[in-house]
Motif scaffolding. Structure first.
Motif, PDB file in Angstrom:
ATOM      1  N   CYS A 173     -43.028   2.685  15.463  1.00  0.00           N
ATOM      2  CA  CYS A 173     -43.667   2.554  13.496  1.00  0.00           C
ATOM      3  C   CYS A 173     -42.627   1.254  13.437  1.00  0.00           C
ATOM      4  CB  CYS A 173     -43.343   3.499  12.148  1.00  0.00           C
ATOM      5  SG  CYS A 173     -41.173   3.382  11.621  1.00  0.00           S
ATOM      6  N   LEU A 174     -42.793   0.258  12.451  1.00  0.00           N
ATOM      7  CA  LEU A 174     -42.593  -1.342  12.690  1.00  0.00           C
ATOM      8  C   LEU A 174     -40.907  -1.664  12.113  1.00  0.00           C
ATOM      9  CD1 LEU A 174     -45.763  -3.107  11.088  1.00  0.00           C
ATOM     10  CD2 LEU A 174     -44.371  -3.229  13.132  1.00  0.00           C
ATOM     11  N   ALA A 175     -41.031   0.013  11.215  1.00  0.00           N
ATOM     12  CA  ALA A 175     -39.458  -0.301  10.381  1.00  0.00           C
ATOM     13  C   ALA A 175     -38.965   0.393  11.228  1.00  0.00           C
ATOM     14  CB  ALA A 175     -40.004   1.049   9.187  1.00  0.00           C
ATOM     15  N   SER A 176     -38.624   0.625  12.316  1.00  0.00           N
ATOM     16  CA  SER A 176     -37.835   0.611  13.760  1.00  0.00           C
ATOM     17  C   SER A 176     -37.479  -0.691  14.221  1.00  0.00           C
ATOM     18  CB  SER A 176     -38.603   1.674  14.285  1.00  0.00           C
ATOM     19  OG  SER A 176     -39.562   0.869  15.560  1.00  0.00           O
ATOM     20  N   ARG A 177     -37.982  -1.572  13.500  1.00  0.00           N
ATOM     21  CA  ARG A 177     -37.493  -3.213  14.202  1.00  0.00           C
ATOM     22  C   ARG A 177     -36.496  -3.634  12.769  1.00  0.00           C
ATOM     23  NH1 ARG A 177     -41.695  -1.140  16.193  1.00  0.00           N
ATOM     24  NH2 ARG A 177     -42.471  -2.067  17.843  1.00  0.00           N
ATOM     25  N   VAL A 178     -36.505  -2.916  11.511  1.00  0.00           N
ATOM     26  CA  VAL A 178     -35.196  -3.332  10.994  1.00  0.00           C
ATOM     27  C   VAL A 178     -34.598  -3.017  10.975  1.00  0.00           C
ATOM     28  CG1 VAL A 178     -35.105  -4.097   7.969  1.00  0.00           C
ATOM     29  CG2 VAL A 178     -38.088  -3.745   9.431  1.00  0.00           C
ATOM     30  N   PRO A 179     -33.038  -3.493  10.756  1.00  0.00           N
ATOM     31  CA  PRO A 179     -31.412  -2.807  11.008  1.00  0.00           C
ATOM     32  C   PRO A 179     -31.450  -2.329   9.895  1.00  0.00           C
ATOM     33  CG  PRO A 179     -31.480  -5.218  11.512  1.00  0.00           C
ATOM     34  CD  PRO A 179     -33.388  -4.574  11.009  1.00  0.00           C
ATOM     35  N   TYR A 180     -30.734  -0.931  10.113  1.00  0.00           N
ATOM     36  CA  TYR A 180     -29.982   0.034   8.883  1.00  0.00           C
ATOM     37  C   TYR A 180     -29.552  -0.726   7.984  1.00  0.00           C
ATOM     38  CZ  TYR A 180     -31.617   4.194  11.925  1.00  0.00           C
ATOM     39  OH  TYR A 180     -32.148   5.107  12.894  1.00  0.00           O
ATOM     40  N   GLY A 181     -29.608  -1.260   6.538  1.00  0.00           N
ATOM     41  CA  GLY A 181     -28.986  -1.418   5.515  1.00  0.00           C
ATOM     42  C   GLY A 181     -29.882  -2.736   5.775  1.00  0.00           C
ATOM     43  N   THR A 182     -31.325  -2.760   6.016  1.00  0.00           N
ATOM     44  CA  THR A 182     -31.853  -4.286   5.343  1.00  0.00           C
ATOM     45  C   THR A 182     -33.336  -3.409   5.140  1.00  0.00           C
ATOM     46  OG1 THR A 182     -31.338  -5.742   6.703  1.00  0.00           O
ATOM     47  CG2 THR A 182     -33.612  -5.510   6.047  1.00  0.00           C
ATOM     48  N   GLU A 183     -33.668  -3.643   3.392  1.00  0.00           N
ATOM     49  CA  GLU A 183     -34.601  -3.195   2.640  1.00  0.00           C
ATOM     50  C   GLU A 183     -35.466  -3.313   3.236  1.00  0.00           C
ATOM     51  OE1 GLU A 183     -36.890  -3.074  -1.511  1.00  0.00           O
ATOM     52  OE2 GLU A 183     -35.162  -4.482  -1.318  1.00  0.00           O
ATOM     53  N   VAL A 184     -36.753  -2.098   3.349  1.00  0.00           N
ATOM     54  CA  VAL A 184     -38.060  -2.028   4.156  1.00  0.00           C
ATOM     55  C   VAL A 184     -38.685  -2.094   3.172  1.00  0.00           C
ATOM     56  CG1 VAL A 184     -40.174  -0.483   5.337  1.00  0.00           C
ATOM     57  CG2 VAL A 184     -37.369  -0.391   6.414  1.00  0.00           C
ATOM     58  N   SER A 185     -39.606  -3.474   3.994  1.00  0.00           N
ATOM     59  CA  SER A 185     -40.749  -3.556   2.721  1.00  0.00           C
ATOM     60  C   SER A 185     -42.311  -3.689   2.978  1.00  0.00           C
ATOM     61  CB  SER A 185     -40.230  -5.346   1.533  1.00  0.00           C
ATOM     62  OG  SER A 185     -39.835  -6.066   2.424  1.00  0.00           O
ATOM     63  N   VAL A 186     -42.840  -4.076   2.687  1.00  0.00           N
ATOM     64  CA  VAL A 186     -44.374  -4.686   3.025  1.00  0.00           C
ATOM     65  C   VAL A 186     -44.359  -5.766   3.600  1.00  0.00           C
ATOM     66  CG1 VAL A 186     -46.424  -5.188   2.811  1.00  0.00           C
ATOM     67  CG2 VAL A 186     -45.573  -3.112   1.826  1.00  0.00           C
ATOM     68  N   SER A 187     -43.474  -6.878   2.836  1.00  0.00           N
ATOM     69  CA  SER A 187     -43.643  -8.192   3.354  1.00  0.00           C
ATOM     70  C   SER A 187     -43.016  -8.344   4.766  1.00  0.00           C
ATOM     71  CB  SER A 187     -43.242  -9.264   2.738  1.00  0.00           C
ATOM     72  OG  SER A 187     -41.888  -8.833   2.196  1.00  0.00           O
ATOM     73  N   VAL A 188     -41.440  -6.881   4.682  1.00  0.00           N
ATOM     74  CA  VAL A 188     -41.432  -7.520   6.479  1.00  0.00           C
ATOM     75  C   VAL A 188     -42.371  -6.464   7.357  1.00  0.00           C
ATOM     76  CG1 VAL A 188     -39.222  -5.910   7.490  1.00  0.00           C
ATOM     77  CG2 VAL A 188     -38.850  -7.384   4.861  1.00  0.00           C
ATOM     78  N   LEU A 189     -42.370  -5.730   7.323  1.00  0.00           N
ATOM     79  CA  LEU A 189     -42.945  -5.061   7.546  1.00  0.00           C
ATOM     80  C   LEU A 189     -44.852  -6.001   8.131  1.00  0.00           C
ATOM     81  CD1 LEU A 189     -43.339  -1.182   6.372  1.00  0.00           C
ATOM     82  CD2 LEU A 189     -41.944  -2.373   8.303  1.00  0.00           C
ATOM     83  N   SER A 190     -45.037  -7.223   7.326  1.00  0.00           N
ATOM     84  CA  SER A 190     -46.055  -7.696   7.824  1.00  0.00           C
ATOM     85  C   SER A 190     -46.171  -8.496   8.920  1.00  0.00           C
ATOM     86  CB  SER A 190     -46.633  -7.948   6.726  1.00  0.00           C
ATOM     87  OG  SER A 190     -47.748  -8.405   6.787  1.00  0.00           O
ATOM     88  N   ALA A 191     -44.217  -8.932   8.657  1.00  0.00           N
ATOM     89  CA  ALA A 191     -44.366 -10.069   9.731  1.00  0.00           C
ATOM     90  C   ALA A 191     -43.709 -10.016  10.885  1.00  0.00           C
ATOM     91  CB  ALA A 191     -42.915 -10.739   8.351  1.00  0.00           C
ATOM     92  N   VAL A 192     -43.070  -8.716  10.895  1.00  0.00           N
ATOM     93  CA  VAL A 192     -42.840  -8.199  12.041  1.00  0.00           C
ATOM     94  C   VAL A 192     -43.594  -7.760  12.829  1.00  0.00           C
ATOM     95  CG1 VAL A 192     -42.246  -5.829  13.146  1.00  0.00           C
ATOM     96  CG2 VAL A 192     -40.590  -6.785  11.720  1.00  0.00           C
TER      97      VAL A 192
END
Length: 266
Positions: A173-192
């Protein structure tokens, strides 16, 4: 007979009806196809969970596979993004995600008198995967792991069965691209998702784009590092078009699950 197929069919044959969580990746595709062939279409429902963490390309291919194979397929929306515990992105993020998945799959399975199946292989059991614990607690089963199938076995068996997913790159899942401790948001997942889709169009099918604020870290297999440099301008343009200010290349290459190293360091 391919390694593990007998055991997998035998395990599935003990079940009446099943609901398979279907991302369209190599694992869930093999599980869905063998379940379909073993139990029959009327006893197998395959369900793709749709949320901002699912890449659009994955959803499209899941639908294409279901159509090609005649699977009884449907989509459901999951609501993990509504959970603050998920968005905070600590080491239990996957547990909150799987909880949201089971929240929608359990009622579907209950209505059919079915068992929920997830495409978890033996190799998955060795990594930090709190989602598996959460899914098990809600009654999910892992037939691939129960049959002793590793990721390599899944690919070999899929190839022997003529499934086009046998060499499909892993796509967590796209959230796995976000380091732990960095908030997961729709905008972040969309960028990835947008950046990875653009890189796929450049011919980099097997990759991860790690999100570090306005910096993107690209991981590709070591043998393809030179290809990225050869297409440096196009790669930079593709990633910046998704909103990143800085584009970096990880010289260690693609390492699935490498963000979990931060947990081991702690």
């Amino acid at each position: 007979m391919a390694v593990g197929l007998d055991d997998l069919q035998r395990d599935l044959g003990t079940l009446d009806r099943v609901v398979v969580a279907f991302s369209g990746g190599a694992d869930s595709a093999l599980l869905a196809r063998v379940a379909h062939d073993t139990l029959g279409a009327g006893r197998v429902r395959v369900v793709t969970a749709v949320s901002p963490s699912l890449a659009e390309e994955q959803l499209a291919d899941a639908e294409a596979l279901a159509t090609e194979w005649g699977l009884r397929w449907t989509t459901v929306s999951t609501t993990e993004m509504e959970s603050a515990a998920y968005r905070v992105n600590d080491s239990d993020r996957c547990a909150h995600c799987k909880d949201a998945l089971m929240e929608v799959l359990v009622p579907i399975a209950a209505a059919d008198g079915a068992t929920v199946l997830l495409g978890v292989n033996v190799d998955d059991l060795a990594d930090h995967r709190p989602g598996q614990v959460a899914a098990t607690a809600r009654g999910a089963r892992f037939p691939l792991a129960d049959a002793g199938l590793t990721k390599a076995d899944v690919r070999a068996l899929s190839r022997s069965l003529g499934l086009r997913t046998w060499d499909k790159p892993a796509a967590a899942c796209l959230a796995s691209r976000v380091p732990y401790g960095t908030e997961v948001s729709v905008s972040v997942l969309s960028a990835v998702g947008s950046a990875e889709a653009a890189l796929h169009l450049l011919g980099f099918a097997d990759l991860r784009l790690r999100h570090y604020g306005d910096t993107a870290r690209i991981e590709v297999p070591v043998e393809r590092l030179g290809d990225v440099l050869d297409r440096r301008e196009a790669v930079v343009e593709a990633v910046r078009s998704a909103g990143y200010g800085y584009v970096t290349l990880d010289l260690e290459g693609l390492r699935s699950g490498n963000l979990n190293l931060a947990l081991k360091a702690d």
